[in-house]
Design a protein around this motif. Structure first.
Motif, mmCIF file in Angstrom:
data_model
loop_
_atom_site.group_PDB
_atom_site.id
_atom_site.type_symbol
_atom_site.label_atom_id
_atom_site.label_comp_id
_atom_site.label_asym_id
_atom_site.label_seq_id
_atom_site.Cartn_x
_atom_site.Cartn_y
_atom_site.Cartn_z
ATOM 1 N N THR A 178 -6.425 0.955 -7.659
ATOM 2 C CA THR A 178 -7.158 1.558 -6.752
ATOM 3 C C THR A 178 -8.167 0.553 -6.169
ATOM 4 O O THR A 178 -8.636 -0.006 -6.791
ATOM 5 C CB THR A 178 -7.693 2.999 -7.245
ATOM 6 O OG1 THR A 178 -8.874 2.805 -8.168
ATOM 7 C CG2 THR A 178 -6.718 3.818 -7.651
ATOM 8 N N THR A 179 -8.454 0.771 -4.761
ATOM 9 C CA THR A 179 -9.730 0.324 -4.195
ATOM 10 C C THR A 179 -10.357 1.271 -3.240
ATOM 11 O O THR A 179 -9.724 2.043 -2.826
ATOM 12 C CB THR A 179 -9.316 -0.868 -3.227
ATOM 13 O OG1 THR A 179 -8.524 -0.394 -2.058
ATOM 14 C CG2 THR A 179 -8.401 -2.240 -3.969
ATOM 15 N N ASN A 180 -11.571 1.066 -3.383
ATOM 16 C CA ASN A 180 -12.408 2.239 -2.850
ATOM 17 C C ASN A 180 -13.570 1.789 -2.162
ATOM 18 O O ASN A 180 -14.529 2.784 -2.079
ATOM 19 C CB ASN A 180 -12.468 3.444 -4.046
ATOM 20 C CG ASN A 180 -13.325 2.851 -5.200
ATOM 21 O OD1 ASN A 180 -14.030 1.902 -4.997
ATOM 22 N ND2 ASN A 180 -13.156 3.502 -6.204
ATOM 23 N N HIS A 201 -0.146 4.332 -1.023
ATOM 24 C CA HIS A 201 -1.154 5.600 -0.334
ATOM 25 C C HIS A 201 -2.415 5.127 0.085
ATOM 26 O O HIS A 201 -3.009 4.104 -0.411
ATOM 27 C CB HIS A 201 -1.184 6.713 -1.489
ATOM 28 C CG HIS A 201 -0.218 7.302 -2.164
ATOM 29 N ND1 HIS A 201 0.492 8.181 -1.253
ATOM 30 C CD2 HIS A 201 0.582 7.196 -3.310
ATOM 31 C CE1 HIS A 201 1.646 8.666 -2.022
ATOM 32 N NE2 HIS A 201 1.683 7.698 -3.158
ATOM 33 N N GLU A 202 -3.166 5.898 1.452
ATOM 34 C CA GLU A 202 -4.222 5.435 1.638
ATOM 35 C C GLU A 202 -5.001 6.740 2.332
ATOM 36 O O GLU A 202 -4.172 7.634 2.653
ATOM 37 C CB GLU A 202 -4.202 4.224 2.661
ATOM 38 C CG GLU A 202 -3.331 4.457 3.861
ATOM 39 C CD GLU A 202 -3.601 3.332 4.774
ATOM 40 O OE1 GLU A 202 -3.798 2.129 4.347
ATOM 41 O OE2 GLU A 202 -2.764 3.388 6.081
ATOM 42 N N ALA A 229 -8.762 2.976 6.436
ATOM 43 C CA ALA A 229 -8.639 3.607 5.202
ATOM 44 C C ALA A 229 -9.909 3.400 4.350
ATOM 45 O O ALA A 229 -10.147 1.961 4.143
ATOM 46 C CB ALA A 229 -7.428 3.369 4.557
ATOM 47 N N ASN A 230 -10.367 3.963 3.353
ATOM 48 C CA ASN A 230 -11.552 3.690 2.553
ATOM 49 C C ASN A 230 -10.894 3.560 1.136
ATOM 50 O O ASN A 230 -11.455 2.858 0.260
ATOM 51 C CB ASN A 230 -12.832 4.862 2.509
ATOM 52 C CG ASN A 230 -13.348 4.878 3.858
ATOM 53 O OD1 ASN A 230 -13.890 3.593 4.288
ATOM 54 N ND2 ASN A 230 -13.625 5.726 4.496
ATOM 55 N N PHE A 283 -2.424 0.845 -4.538
ATOM 56 C CA PHE A 283 -1.612 -0.524 -4.333
ATOM 57 C C PHE A 283 -0.306 -0.567 -5.258
ATOM 58 O O PHE A 283 -0.606 -0.281 -6.600
ATOM 59 C CB PHE A 283 -2.157 -1.835 -4.295
ATOM 60 C CG PHE A 283 -3.140 -2.259 -3.057
ATOM 61 C CD1 PHE A 283 -2.646 -2.939 -1.938
ATOM 62 C CD2 PHE A 283 -4.293 -1.943 -2.988
ATOM 63 C CE1 PHE A 283 -3.198 -3.076 -0.731
ATOM 64 C CE2 PHE A 283 -5.274 -1.999 -1.880
ATOM 65 C CZ PHE A 283 -4.495 -2.943 -1.046
ATOM 66 N N THR A 288 -9.109 -4.949 2.723
ATOM 67 C CA THR A 288 -7.997 -3.684 2.016
ATOM 68 C C THR A 288 -8.435 -3.608 0.308
ATOM 69 O O THR A 288 -8.151 -2.680 -0.084
ATOM 70 C CB THR A 288 -6.653 -3.843 2.316
ATOM 71 O OG1 THR A 288 -6.160 -4.763 1.700
ATOM 72 C CG2 THR A 288 -6.200 -3.578 3.863
ATOM 73 N N VAL A 292 0.786 -1.243 0.155
ATOM 74 C CA VAL A 292 -0.054 0.050 -0.011
ATOM 75 C C VAL A 292 0.941 1.147 0.095
ATOM 76 O O VAL A 292 1.487 1.520 1.026
ATOM 77 C CB VAL A 292 -0.871 0.050 1.191
ATOM 78 C CG1 VAL A 292 -1.643 1.256 1.201
ATOM 79 C CG2 VAL A 292 -1.842 -1.203 1.114
ATOM 80 N N SER A 309 -0.896 11.314 2.809
ATOM 81 C CA SER A 309 -1.291 11.426 1.304
ATOM 82 C C SER A 309 -2.030 12.300 0.988
ATOM 83 O O SER A 309 -3.195 12.513 1.502
ATOM 84 C CB SER A 309 -1.524 9.922 0.851
ATOM 85 O OG SER A 309 -0.587 8.918 1.024
ATOM 86 N N ARG A 322 -7.421 3.208 -1.121
ATOM 87 C CA ARG A 322 -5.966 2.793 -1.237
ATOM 88 C C ARG A 322 -5.432 2.614 -2.624
ATOM 89 O O ARG A 322 -6.141 2.374 -3.549
ATOM 90 C CB ARG A 322 -5.955 1.233 -0.424
ATOM 91 C CG ARG A 322 -6.257 1.480 1.096
ATOM 92 C CD ARG A 322 -6.085 -0.195 1.623
ATOM 93 N NE ARG A 322 -6.147 0.175 3.127
ATOM 94 C CZ ARG A 322 -7.261 -0.321 3.712
ATOM 95 N NH1 ARG A 322 -8.384 -0.351 3.026
ATOM 96 N NH2 ARG A 322 -7.123 -0.163 4.826
#
Length: 440
Positions: free
Chosen positions: A391-393, A29-30, A411-412, A416, A373, A27, A114, A414
């Motif tokens: 990205t995951t959201n 950035h988150e 975190a909502n 990767f 995550t 990860v 971030s 991230r």
């Protein structure tokens, strides 16, 4: 003694092998909520007060990564310094106000947090100014030039009860190496991309040949709401669209189950990917597991018989959004598994002894998975150094107003990164091993 030595050596070799395989995707950035690199604290406070910035109205969605270098002279000689720029979008879909910048780069502030830096600047994000970006959704980047190709829906708050149809949809090209100058801003005619109903969603660019001689010739974009595939011809500065209600629509897989909860996602054509041969374009809908293939020769000329030349390749492991081709496989999100999967098209072509236009999607392997995550893998990008970014959201929670923006669930959003030993379809091919399987 010999048996003990062999057992020890075997155990040592196994331990070494385990340590060489990453235990989880990195990860880099988150975010619990999205924040920006503001000119000053006063600007942030004013934006909060007037509603231009509402931290709970947006998600990190699209992603593209550029690996470049800058050249400089010093007392010790000439130097090339590498750098990495991560571009992301924050779509203005849920409300007209609240997201001050839709296209951004990701940076760290003085505290290591971030944050997003508007790209190319704050002025380019102004709502109501049709020369600026209204709702940039997705991007593609040319690794050979650093040109960033951005699709702007032109409409704001399109998922709200009162969308604002402010501007025509457009394709904007920025020179990221040349300081973010605008190379092209093309407004789509209403007959190709509707000013009042479009949802331009994803984009890929087409060199026409794997060598990339002559640069980008075409761009292909999905229009999710009108369920059409849009083509832009750079040489002739013109555009057209193809439609197919079957391959671009939804089917019995319109319901997606995530963590035991069913979500109805009647969302048509969404993710697209260009094969490294540049002979075929692949696409799928969010409300379907089916993956389709169409020859690029069909797309490059308006008026061809699109439907007759479209072919069902197979069904993905799960419904998904974005996807991206490397040189050996197609990477895509598997929403029901909180995972990224890879279709090993090269293995299937070899085992089935067929050409790309005949291959059936069979060999699908998990690349990364994490129930917590990696909820809702949205967009994916491959760089020219074998790194996959995505990205995951938790979009399923965002669209149902179940997102925890107070940090209770971590975190909502991230971003990767990890090495998959496969490069972007736009990068020159080179020998490499198969991708690592990264669980966790």
């Amino acid at each position: 003694m010999t048996t003990l030595r062999r057992s020890f050596l075997s155990l040592w070799a196994l331990c070494l092998a385990i340590t060489l395989i990453p235990s989880h995707a990195e990860v880099i950035h988150e975010f619990v909520t999205i924040d920006y690199e503001w000119p000053n604290s006063t600007a942030r406070a004013q934006s909060l007060a007037n509603g231009d910035y509402a931290p709970k109205t947006g998600v990190v969605s699209g992603i593209q990564v550029y690996k470049g270098s800058y050249h400089y002279l010093s007392f010790f000689g000439e130097h090339d310094v590498p750098y990495t720029t991560i571009f992301v979008t924050v779509p203005r879909t849920q409300a007209v106000k609240g997201i001050p910048s839709g296209l951004n780069t990701v940076v760290k502030d003085a505290n290591g947090k971030s944050v997003l830096r508007p790209y190319p600047n704050w002025a380019a994000q102004k709502i109501g100014d049709c020369s600026a970006l209204q709702l940039p959704m997705s991007m593609a980047i040319d690794p050979n030039t650093g040109y960033l190709y951005v699709i702007d829906i032109g409409r704001v708050g399109i998922s709200s009860p009162n969308p604002a149809n402010l501007c025509p949809a457009k394709l904007v090209v920025y020179d990221t190496v040349g300081g973010g100058s605008t190379i092209l801003s093309y407004e789509f005619p209403d007959s190709v991309v509707s000013r009042t109903t479009n949802y331009l969603n994803d984009i890929v660019i087409d060199y026409v040949n794997p060598e990339g001689t002559g640069g980008v010739k075409y761009a292909y974009m999905t229009d999710t709401l009108t369920r059409s595939l849009v083509v832009y011809d750079f040489a002739h500065n013109k555009s057209w669209a193809y439609k197919d209600p079957v391959s671009m629509g939804t089917d019995d897989d319109v319901d997606i189950t995530i963590h035991g909860i069913r979500y109805r996602m009647d969302v048509g054509i969404n993710g697209i990917a260009m094969s490294p041969t540049f002979n075929y374009l692949y696409y799928s809908s969010v409300g379907s597991k089916k993956l389709y293939q169409v020859p690029t020769w069909v797309l490059r000329t308006p008026g061809n018989d699109f439907v007759s030349n479209t072919r069902l390749v197979g069904s993905k492991k799960s419904q998904g959004g974005g996807m991206v081709f490397g040189h050996k496989g197609l990477f895509f999100g598997a929403l029901e598994y909180d995972a990224v999967y890879r279709w090993d098209i090269e293995a299937d072509i070899k085992s089935q002894r067929v050409l790309e236009g005949e291959v059936v999607m069979k060999t699908q392997v998990p690349v990364a998975q994490n129930w917590q995550t990696m909820q809702w893998t949205d967009a994916l990008s491959l760089d020219n150094e074998s790194n996959l970014y995505f990205t995951t959201n938790r979009l399923q929670k965002f669209v149902t107003n179940k997102m925890d923006f107070d940090g209770g669930e971590g975190a909502n959003f991230r971003i990767f990164k990890y090495n998959v030993h496969d490069k972007s379809y736009l990068s020159p091919p080179s020998p490499f091993d198969g991708p690592e399987v990264v669980i966790g």
